[in-house]
Design a protein around this motif. Structure first.
Motif, PDB file in Angstrom:
ATOM      1  N   LEU A 172       0.808  -1.221   0.000  1.00 30.73           N
ATOM      2  CA  LEU A 172       0.000   0.000   0.000  1.00 30.73           C
ATOM      3  C   LEU A 172       0.844   1.276   0.000  1.00 30.73           C
ATOM      4  CD1 LEU A 172      -2.904  -0.930   2.449  1.00 30.73           C
ATOM      5  CD2 LEU A 172      -3.014  -0.659  -0.042  1.00 30.73           C
ATOM      6  N   SER A 173       2.007   1.227   0.619  1.00 28.74           N
ATOM      7  CA  SER A 173       2.838   2.438   0.689  1.00 28.74           C
ATOM      8  C   SER A 173       3.354   2.861  -0.685  1.00 28.74           C
ATOM      9  CB  SER A 173       4.025   2.212   1.641  1.00 28.74           C
ATOM     10  OG  SER A 173       4.860   1.171   1.168  1.00 28.74           O
ATOM     11  N   LEU A 207      -8.087   1.914   3.585  1.00 29.41           N
ATOM     12  CA  LEU A 207      -7.095   1.459   2.608  1.00 29.41           C
ATOM     13  C   LEU A 207      -6.585   2.628   1.773  1.00 29.41           C
ATOM     14  CD1 LEU A 207      -8.680  -1.900   1.383  1.00 29.41           C
ATOM     15  CD2 LEU A 207      -6.748  -1.594   2.925  1.00 29.41           C
ATOM     16  N   GLN A 208      -7.457   3.561   1.461  1.00 21.69           N
ATOM     17  CA  GLN A 208      -7.009   4.766   0.749  1.00 21.69           C
ATOM     18  C   GLN A 208      -6.073   5.586   1.624  1.00 21.69           C
ATOM     19  OE1 GLN A 208     -10.917   6.408  -0.529  1.00 21.69           O
ATOM     20  NE2 GLN A 208     -10.104   6.249  -2.602  1.00 21.69           N
ATOM     21  N   ASN A 214      -7.381   3.994  -5.590  1.00 17.87           N
ATOM     22  CA  ASN A 214      -8.772   3.609  -5.825  1.00 17.87           C
ATOM     23  C   ASN A 214      -9.002   2.230  -5.235  1.00 17.87           C
ATOM     24  OD1 ASN A 214      -9.542   5.878  -7.872  1.00 17.87           O
ATOM     25  ND2 ASN A 214      -7.659   4.997  -8.719  1.00 17.87           N
ATOM     26  N   VAL A 215     -10.179   2.037  -4.661  1.00 14.92           N
ATOM     27  CA  VAL A 215     -10.502   0.757  -4.029  1.00 14.92           C
ATOM     28  C   VAL A 215     -11.829   0.259  -4.604  1.00 14.92           C
ATOM     29  CG1 VAL A 215     -10.932  -0.495  -1.892  1.00 14.92           C
ATOM     30  CG2 VAL A 215      -9.331   1.442  -1.909  1.00 14.92           C
ATOM     31  N   LEU A 216     -11.799  -0.921  -5.204  1.00 10.71           N
ATOM     32  CA  LEU A 216     -12.984  -1.556  -5.765  1.00 10.71           C
ATOM     33  C   LEU A 216     -13.284  -2.800  -4.930  1.00 10.71           C
ATOM     34  CD1 LEU A 216     -15.127  -1.959  -7.999  1.00 10.71           C
ATOM     35  CD2 LEU A 216     -13.357  -3.120  -9.357  1.00 10.71           C
ATOM     36  N   ILE A 225     -18.741  -1.804  -4.725  1.00 11.21           N
ATOM     37  CA  ILE A 225     -18.615  -0.411  -4.270  1.00 11.21           C
ATOM     38  C   ILE A 225     -17.227   0.074  -4.668  1.00 11.21           C
ATOM     39  CG2 ILE A 225     -18.462   1.116  -2.266  1.00 11.21           C
ATOM     40  CD1 ILE A 225     -20.568  -0.588  -0.903  1.00 11.21           C
ATOM     41  N   LEU A 226     -17.175   1.261  -5.252  1.00 10.29           N
ATOM     42  CA  LEU A 226     -15.919   1.853  -5.713  1.00 10.29           C
ATOM     43  C   LEU A 226     -15.672   3.166  -4.998  1.00 10.29           C
ATOM     44  CD1 LEU A 226     -13.512   2.098  -7.757  1.00 10.29           C
ATOM     45  CD2 LEU A 226     -15.125   3.282  -9.276  1.00 10.29           C
ATOM     46  N   LEU A 227     -14.491   3.309  -4.402  1.00 13.84           N
ATOM     47  CA  LEU A 227     -14.030   4.574  -3.838  1.00 13.84           C
ATOM     48  C   LEU A 227     -12.899   5.078  -4.723  1.00 13.84           C
ATOM     49  CD1 LEU A 227     -15.438   3.114  -1.373  1.00 13.84           C
ATOM     50  CD2 LEU A 227     -13.937   4.503   0.083  1.00 13.84           C
ATOM     51  N   THR A 228     -13.042   6.292  -5.257  1.00 12.86           N
ATOM     52  CA  THR A 228     -12.097   6.793  -6.252  1.00 12.86           C
ATOM     53  C   THR A 228     -11.096   7.778  -5.654  1.00 12.86           C
ATOM     54  OG1 THR A 228     -13.361   8.737  -6.941  1.00 12.86           O
ATOM     55  CG2 THR A 228     -13.988   6.623  -7.917  1.00 12.86           C
ATOM     56  N   SER A 229     -10.061   8.029  -6.423  1.00 11.21           N
ATOM     57  CA  SER A 229      -9.014   8.951  -5.993  1.00 11.21           C
ATOM     58  C   SER A 229      -9.508  10.389  -5.922  1.00 11.21           C
ATOM     59  CB  SER A 229      -7.818   8.863  -6.952  1.00 11.21           C
ATOM     60  OG  SER A 229      -8.235   9.087  -8.287  1.00 11.21           O
ATOM     61  N   ASP A 230     -10.609  10.702  -6.607  1.00 12.22           N
ATOM     62  CA  ASP A 230     -11.171  12.052  -6.522  1.00 12.22           C
ATOM     63  C   ASP A 230     -12.314  12.125  -5.504  1.00 12.22           C
ATOM     64  OD1 ASP A 230     -13.008  10.620  -7.953  1.00 12.22           O
ATOM     65  OD2 ASP A 230     -12.996  11.909  -9.722  1.00 12.22           O
ATOM     66  N   ARG A 231     -12.295  11.190  -4.558  1.00  7.59           N
ATOM     67  CA  ARG A 231     -13.169  11.179  -3.385  1.00  7.59           C
ATOM     68  C   ARG A 231     -14.646  10.948  -3.720  1.00  7.59           C
ATOM     69  NH1 ARG A 231     -10.674  15.970   0.544  1.00  7.59           N
ATOM     70  NH2 ARG A 231      -8.535  15.142   0.611  1.00  7.59           N
TER      71      ARG A 231
END
Length: 305
Positions: A172-173, A207-208, A214-216, A225-231
């Motif tokens: 992750l880093s 995780l972000q 991005n986390v799918l 559920i998708l969390l994107t880099s642009d929040r």
């Protein structure tokens, strides 16, 4: 270019019996060999959309040669490192219950991994995409995944990671572009229980915070559920259908997502195609064909949370 890495590929031997009885002679009704391994599943799905990829990893023996023949019949480029031993055969038994027998595969020597890593360094160019899918082969450890993650970061390569708790968290880093845990894998990472969408979002955000752009999170028949880099947060609902085989559905979701994102740069549209691809594979014996994926697109519902 898309590169898919499968360190422990397989031939999946699908066997169907009407009523399997342990300890008795059982007659096989039907049987087939399919390409197995999470990274190879990504290559197979990408090829349905005529998107080229190069399959990398380790392969060995007559089973490895047969696997290469199957890839070539589907016009999928490959450049495997040859190792001693046999590429594994996984048995997928279809009867009243779905039973799997997965083999261990060959042990990888340190010099073989270094040969692979040197090969990858020579191939990668800026803006390429690397899919690192599945778990370690025998003889490897989490540092081997970290080296790839670091290499991708240094070369400005999109790094896509789909693996277990230890391997995901160790990378992750290095800010992977996308990680794709399923609901249970997300729960395992944080040693908790995840039930609601609110729970999924809470832990995906963590995780972000730890580095994932991005986390799918795949939710099986319930979509993703998708969390994107642009929040932004998007929720997909999957299409109804009859489950035939769950193997490869998550890999298909990941490949479908990236197939659309690479062309449109739309997270919402990528989630829709990814969800359709995952569902289509769940409704198929192997990786879904594009015709079925396309037929499900209108049935996939996406909304922003």
């Amino acid at each position: 270019m898309n590169f898919t890495i499968t360190f422990n590929p397989a031939l999946d031997y699908f066997v169907k019996t009407n009523d399997f009885e342990e300890g008795e002679l059982n007659r096989i009704e039907s049987e087939t060999f399919l390409i197995g391994g999470k990274g190879l599943n990504v290559s197979l799905l990408l090829s349905e959309f005529e998107i080229p990829s190069c399959a990398l990893g380790f392969i060995g023996g007559f089973t490895g040669n047969y696997l290469k023949d199957l890839l070539e019949k589907q016009s999928i480029q490959h450049d495997f490192i040859e190792v001693e031993g046999q590429t594994r055969i996984n048995v997928k038994l279809k009867s009243k219950k779905e039973t799997e027998l997965n083999a261990s595969g060959p042990k990888i020597q340190r010099v073989q991994y270094e040969n692979f890593f040197d090969q990858l360094k020579q191939k990668l160019k800026k803006d390429d995409t690397v899919f690192l899918s599945g778990n370690l082969a025998q003889g490897m450890d989490s540092k081997d995944y970290e080296k790839i993650a670091e290499l991708c970061q240094k070369n400005e390569v999109n790094f896509i990671l789909d693996s277990n708790r230890e391997l995901v968290t160790s990378c992750l880093s290095y800010r992977p572009f996308l990680i794709k845990p399923n609901q249970q894998e997300l729960a395992d990472i944080f040693n908790t229980v995840i039930i609601t969408d609110k729970d999924v979002i809470k832990y995906a955000k963590r995780l972000q915070q730890q580095g994932a752009q991005n986390v799918l999170v795949s939710l099986g028949a319930d979509g993703a559920i998708l969390l994107t880099s642009d929040r932004k947060i998007y929720r997909s609902k999957s299409a109804p259908g009859q489950l035939v085989n769950s193997v490869g559905a998550g890999d298909s979701m990941l490949a479908g997502f990236m197939a659309e994102y690479q062309s449109s740069k739309s997270f919402k549209d990528a989630l829709k195609l990814g969800t359709a691809a995952g569902a289509a594979t769940a409704f198929s014996l192997g990786i879904a064909e594009r015709k079925l994926i396309d037929s499900l697109m209108d049935k996939i519902k996406i909304h922003e949370l």
